[in-house]
Design a protein around this motif. Structure first.
Motif, PDB file in Angstrom:
ATOM      1  N   MET A 238       0.843  -1.182   0.000  1.00 10.91           N
ATOM      2  CA  MET A 238       0.000   0.000   0.000  1.00 10.91           C
ATOM      3  C   MET A 238       0.880   1.234   0.000  1.00 10.91           C
ATOM      4  SD  MET A 238      -3.185   0.583   2.378  1.00 10.91           S
ATOM      5  CE  MET A 238      -3.624   2.144   3.015  1.00 10.91           C
ATOM      6  N   CYS A 239       0.541   2.160  -0.853  1.00 15.66           N
ATOM      7  CA  CYS A 239       1.315   3.383  -0.974  1.00 15.66           C
ATOM      8  C   CYS A 239       1.033   4.292   0.223  1.00 15.66           C
ATOM      9  CB  CYS A 239       0.944   4.114  -2.256  1.00 15.66           C
ATOM     10  SG  CYS A 239       1.280   3.143  -3.727  1.00 15.66           S
ATOM     11  N   LYS A 240       2.112   4.854   0.762  1.00 15.92           N
ATOM     12  CA  LYS A 240       1.970   5.710   1.940  1.00 15.92           C
ATOM     13  C   LYS A 240       1.807   7.175   1.563  1.00 15.92           C
ATOM     14  CE  LYS A 240       4.487   2.548   4.842  1.00 15.92           C
ATOM     15  NZ  LYS A 240       5.653   2.297   5.660  1.00 15.92           N
ATOM     16  N   ASN A 241       2.303   7.542   0.371  1.00 17.91           N
ATOM     17  CA  ASN A 241       2.174   8.935  -0.044  1.00 17.91           C
ATOM     18  C   ASN A 241       2.087   9.016  -1.568  1.00 17.91           C
ATOM     19  OD1 ASN A 241       4.831   8.724  -1.020  1.00 17.91           O
ATOM     20  ND2 ASN A 241       5.649   9.268   1.000  1.00 17.91           N
ATOM     21  N   MET A 242       1.907  10.223  -2.062  1.00 15.12           N
ATOM     22  CA  MET A 242       1.742  10.439  -3.492  1.00 15.12           C
ATOM     23  C   MET A 242       3.002  10.088  -4.283  1.00 15.12           C
ATOM     24  SD  MET A 242      -1.303  11.272  -4.182  1.00 15.12           S
ATOM     25  CE  MET A 242      -1.338  12.122  -5.723  1.00 15.12           C
ATOM     26  N   LYS A 243       4.156  10.280  -3.680  1.00 11.16           N
ATOM     27  CA  LYS A 243       5.418   9.971  -4.360  1.00 11.16           C
ATOM     28  C   LYS A 243       5.500   8.471  -4.661  1.00 11.16           C
ATOM     29  CE  LYS A 243       9.862  11.159  -5.185  1.00 11.16           C
ATOM     30  NZ  LYS A 243      10.191  11.776  -6.411  1.00 11.16           N
ATOM     31  N   GLU A 244       5.167   7.636  -3.680  1.00 16.99           N
ATOM     32  CA  GLU A 244       5.168   6.175  -3.883  1.00 16.99           C
ATOM     33  C   GLU A 244       4.110   5.768  -4.915  1.00 16.99           C
ATOM     34  OE1 GLU A 244       4.834   3.944  -0.278  1.00 16.99           O
ATOM     35  OE2 GLU A 244       6.610   4.873   0.609  1.00 16.99           O
ATOM     36  N   LEU A 245       2.956   6.407  -4.863  1.00 17.43           N
ATOM     37  CA  LEU A 245       1.891   6.126  -5.816  1.00 17.43           C
ATOM     38  C   LEU A 245       2.336   6.467  -7.236  1.00 17.43           C
ATOM     39  CD1 LEU A 245      -0.992   5.211  -6.366  1.00 17.43           C
ATOM     40  CD2 LEU A 245      -1.714   7.571  -5.988  1.00 17.43           C
ATOM     41  N   GLN A 246       3.023   7.585  -7.367  1.00 18.19           N
ATOM     42  CA  GLN A 246       3.531   7.979  -8.675  1.00 18.19           C
ATOM     43  C   GLN A 246       4.557   6.961  -9.185  1.00 18.19           C
ATOM     44  OE1 GLN A 246       5.359  11.849  -8.811  1.00 18.19           O
ATOM     45  NE2 GLN A 246       5.962  11.606 -10.958  1.00 18.19           N
ATOM     46  N   THR A 247       5.440   6.508  -8.315  1.00 20.69           N
ATOM     47  CA  THR A 247       6.451   5.518  -8.686  1.00 20.69           C
ATOM     48  C   THR A 247       5.796   4.213  -9.120  1.00 20.69           C
ATOM     49  OG1 THR A 247       7.962   6.487  -7.053  1.00 20.69           O
ATOM     50  CG2 THR A 247       8.515   4.313  -7.884  1.00 20.69           C
ATOM     51  N   VAL A 248       4.812   3.773  -8.353  1.00 16.73           N
ATOM     52  CA  VAL A 248       4.091   2.546  -8.691  1.00 16.73           C
ATOM     53  C   VAL A 248       3.361   2.718 -10.023  1.00 16.73           C
ATOM     54  CG1 VAL A 248       2.172   1.062  -7.991  1.00 16.73           C
ATOM     55  CG2 VAL A 248       3.881   1.747  -6.314  1.00 16.73           C
ATOM     56  N   SER A 249       2.725   3.842 -10.223  1.00 18.44           N
ATOM     57  CA  SER A 249       2.000   4.111 -11.465  1.00 18.44           C
ATOM     58  C   SER A 249       2.944   4.094 -12.665  1.00 18.44           C
ATOM     59  CB  SER A 249       1.299   5.465 -11.409  1.00 18.44           C
ATOM     60  OG  SER A 249       0.390   5.505 -10.347  1.00 18.44           O
ATOM     61  N   GLU A 250       4.103   4.715 -12.518  1.00 17.51           N
ATOM     62  CA  GLU A 250       5.091   4.724 -13.596  1.00 17.51           C
ATOM     63  C   GLU A 250       5.566   3.304 -13.910  1.00 17.51           C
ATOM     64  OE1 GLU A 250       8.052   7.440 -12.210  1.00 17.51           O
ATOM     65  OE2 GLU A 250       6.846   9.206 -12.690  1.00 17.51           O
TER      66      GLU A 250
END
Length: 106
Positions: free
Chosen positions: A1-13
């Protein structure tokens, strides 16, 4: 689970990158399948012309099998009808098929 937007962006990329790779591989596989089919058709023509079912060439065994597959119009065939078998024969058609197999000679 992503903890912040930065991790979410990395996962999305990463997801996008993997999807792109998958699409590229699928395109490559489709091109390979098309080339294989073309080469098998060429081999099939050669084998038919020479009336051969099996050839041994340079360590490979090439097998050619011609057969007919029965097919019919499923909408016209009614199993419950009293003349169902007659309808089947009427609408049944033989589709000529060819199979080319290349394997390492023993």
């Amino acid at each position: 689970m992503c903890k912040n937007m930065k991790e979410l962006q990395t996962v999305s990329e990463r997801i996008f990158s993997l999807e792109q790779k998958k699409a590229q591989k699928k395109k490559e596989m489709d091109e390979l399948e098309k080339e294989i089919k073309m080469l098998k058709n060429e081999t099939s023509s050669y084998m038919k012309k020479r009336q051969k079912n099996e050839l041994n060439i340079a360590g490979f065994t090439i097998l050619f099998t011609a057969f007919a597959r029965s097919s019919f119009d499923k909408d016209a065939f009614i199993a419950g009808e009293s003349n169902g078998a007659e309808l089947y024969r009427k609408y049944s058609k033989e589709i000529p098929m060819e199979r080319v197999t290349v394997k390492v000679a023993k």
